[in-house]
Design a protein around this motif. Structure first.
Motif, PDB file in Angstrom:
ATOM      1  N   ARG A  25       0.861  -1.177   0.000  1.00 36.18           N
ATOM      2  CA  ARG A  25       0.000   0.000   0.000  1.00 36.18           C
ATOM      3  C   ARG A  25       0.897   1.227   0.000  1.00 36.18           C
ATOM      4  NH1 ARG A  25      -1.981   3.279   3.971  1.00 36.18           N
ATOM      5  NH2 ARG A  25      -1.137   1.946   5.603  1.00 36.18           N
ATOM      6  N   GLU A  27       0.933   5.508   0.060  1.00 38.79           N
ATOM      7  CA  GLU A  27       0.166   6.708   0.370  1.00 38.79           C
ATOM      8  C   GLU A  27       0.608   7.805  -0.591  1.00 38.79           C
ATOM      9  OE1 GLU A  27       0.655   7.431   4.551  1.00 38.79           O
ATOM     10  OE2 GLU A  27      -0.453   5.628   5.080  1.00 38.79           O
ATOM     11  N   LEU A  28      -0.223   8.082  -1.592  1.00 40.06           N
ATOM     12  CA  LEU A  28       0.098   9.095  -2.586  1.00 40.06           C
ATOM     13  C   LEU A  28      -0.325  10.474  -2.089  1.00 40.06           C
ATOM     14  CD1 LEU A  28       0.092   6.394  -4.199  1.00 40.06           C
ATOM     15  CD2 LEU A  28      -0.664   7.731  -6.151  1.00 40.06           C
ATOM     16  N   GLN A  32       0.332  13.717  -6.580  1.00 34.11           N
ATOM     17  CA  GLN A  32       0.563  12.430  -7.234  1.00 34.11           C
ATOM     18  C   GLN A  32      -0.751  11.837  -7.727  1.00 34.11           C
ATOM     19  OE1 GLN A  32       2.620  10.653  -3.912  1.00 34.11           O
ATOM     20  NE2 GLN A  32       4.604  10.792  -4.944  1.00 34.11           N
ATOM     21  N   CYS A  33      -1.794  11.916  -6.911  1.00 30.99           N
ATOM     22  CA  CYS A  33      -3.114  11.429  -7.325  1.00 30.99           C
ATOM     23  C   CYS A  33      -3.600  12.199  -8.545  1.00 30.99           C
ATOM     24  CB  CYS A  33      -4.120  11.562  -6.189  1.00 30.99           C
ATOM     25  SG  CYS A  33      -3.834  10.449  -4.804  1.00 30.99           S
ATOM     26  N   ASP A  34      -3.444  13.513  -8.519  1.00 27.17           N
ATOM     27  CA  ASP A  34      -3.872  14.346  -9.651  1.00 27.17           C
ATOM     28  C   ASP A  34      -3.120  13.961 -10.912  1.00 27.17           C
ATOM     29  OD1 ASP A  34      -5.611  15.670  -7.969  1.00 27.17           O
ATOM     30  OD2 ASP A  34      -4.285  17.415  -7.691  1.00 27.17           O
ATOM     31  N   LYS A  37      -4.531  10.695 -12.258  1.00 27.09           N
ATOM     32  CA  LYS A  37      -5.855  10.947 -12.846  1.00 27.09           C
ATOM     33  C   LYS A  37      -5.756  11.725 -14.155  1.00 27.09           C
ATOM     34  CE  LYS A  37      -7.465  12.261  -8.703  1.00 27.09           C
ATOM     35  NZ  LYS A  37      -8.392  12.795  -7.679  1.00 27.09           N
ATOM     36  N   LEU A  65      -6.559   2.332 -11.625  1.00 27.18           N
ATOM     37  CA  LEU A  65      -6.004   2.996 -10.442  1.00 27.18           C
ATOM     38  C   LEU A  65      -6.529   4.423 -10.328  1.00 27.18           C
ATOM     39  CD1 LEU A  65      -4.054   3.197  -8.049  1.00 27.18           C
ATOM     40  CD2 LEU A  65      -2.248   3.770  -9.691  1.00 27.18           C
ATOM     41  N   ALA A  66      -6.556   5.138 -11.444  1.00 28.02           N
ATOM     42  CA  ALA A  66      -7.064   6.516 -11.439  1.00 28.02           C
ATOM     43  C   ALA A  66      -8.514   6.563 -10.969  1.00 28.02           C
ATOM     44  CB  ALA A  66      -6.915   7.139 -12.821  1.00 28.02           C
ATOM     45  N   ASP A  68      -9.918   4.462  -8.922  1.00 27.10           N
ATOM     46  CA  ASP A  68      -9.910   4.214  -7.480  1.00 27.10           C
ATOM     47  C   ASP A  68      -9.536   5.465  -6.695  1.00 27.10           C
ATOM     48  OD1 ASP A  68     -10.635   1.578  -7.800  1.00 27.10           O
ATOM     49  OD2 ASP A  68      -8.603   0.802  -7.563  1.00 27.10           O
ATOM     50  N   LEU A  69      -8.754   6.347  -7.305  1.00 31.94           N
ATOM     51  CA  LEU A  69      -8.299   7.559  -6.634  1.00 31.94           C
ATOM     52  C   LEU A  69      -9.326   8.690  -6.701  1.00 31.94           C
ATOM     53  CD1 LEU A  69      -4.597   7.615  -7.892  1.00 31.94           C
ATOM     54  CD2 LEU A  69      -5.429   6.890  -5.642  1.00 31.94           C
TER      55      LEU A  69
END
Length: 70
Positions: A25, A27-28, A32-34, A37, A65-66, A68-69
């Motif tokens: 796991r 933690e982004l 990083q999430c942006d 996406k 993955l995107a 899920d974020l």
């Protein structure tokens, strides 16, 4: 980026088998999430001295993955 601290989750057991799931796991951060996406490539790897490897996730996996974020 290193994986987040390991969590111990309960196992699912029946008379015939014990199920176990192994995962990492991460933690982004929000940036990083942006980036994921927005379509940025996601590369995973291992830097162990006896097993160095690197792989870019296929578009279908990155898209999942995107989602899920979101």
């Amino acid at each position: 980026m290193m994986p987040a601290e390991m969590e111990v989750l309960p196992l699912s057991r029946t008379a015939e088998r014990t199920s176990a799931v192994h995962f990492l796991r991460f933690e982004l951060t929000a940036p990083q999430c942006d980036a994921v996406k927005a379509g940025a490539p996601v590369v995973v790897g291992c830097d162990h001295a006896h097993l160095a490897a690197q792989l870019q996730l296929p578009d279908s996996t990155r898209t999942s993955l995107a989602a899920d974020l979101a």
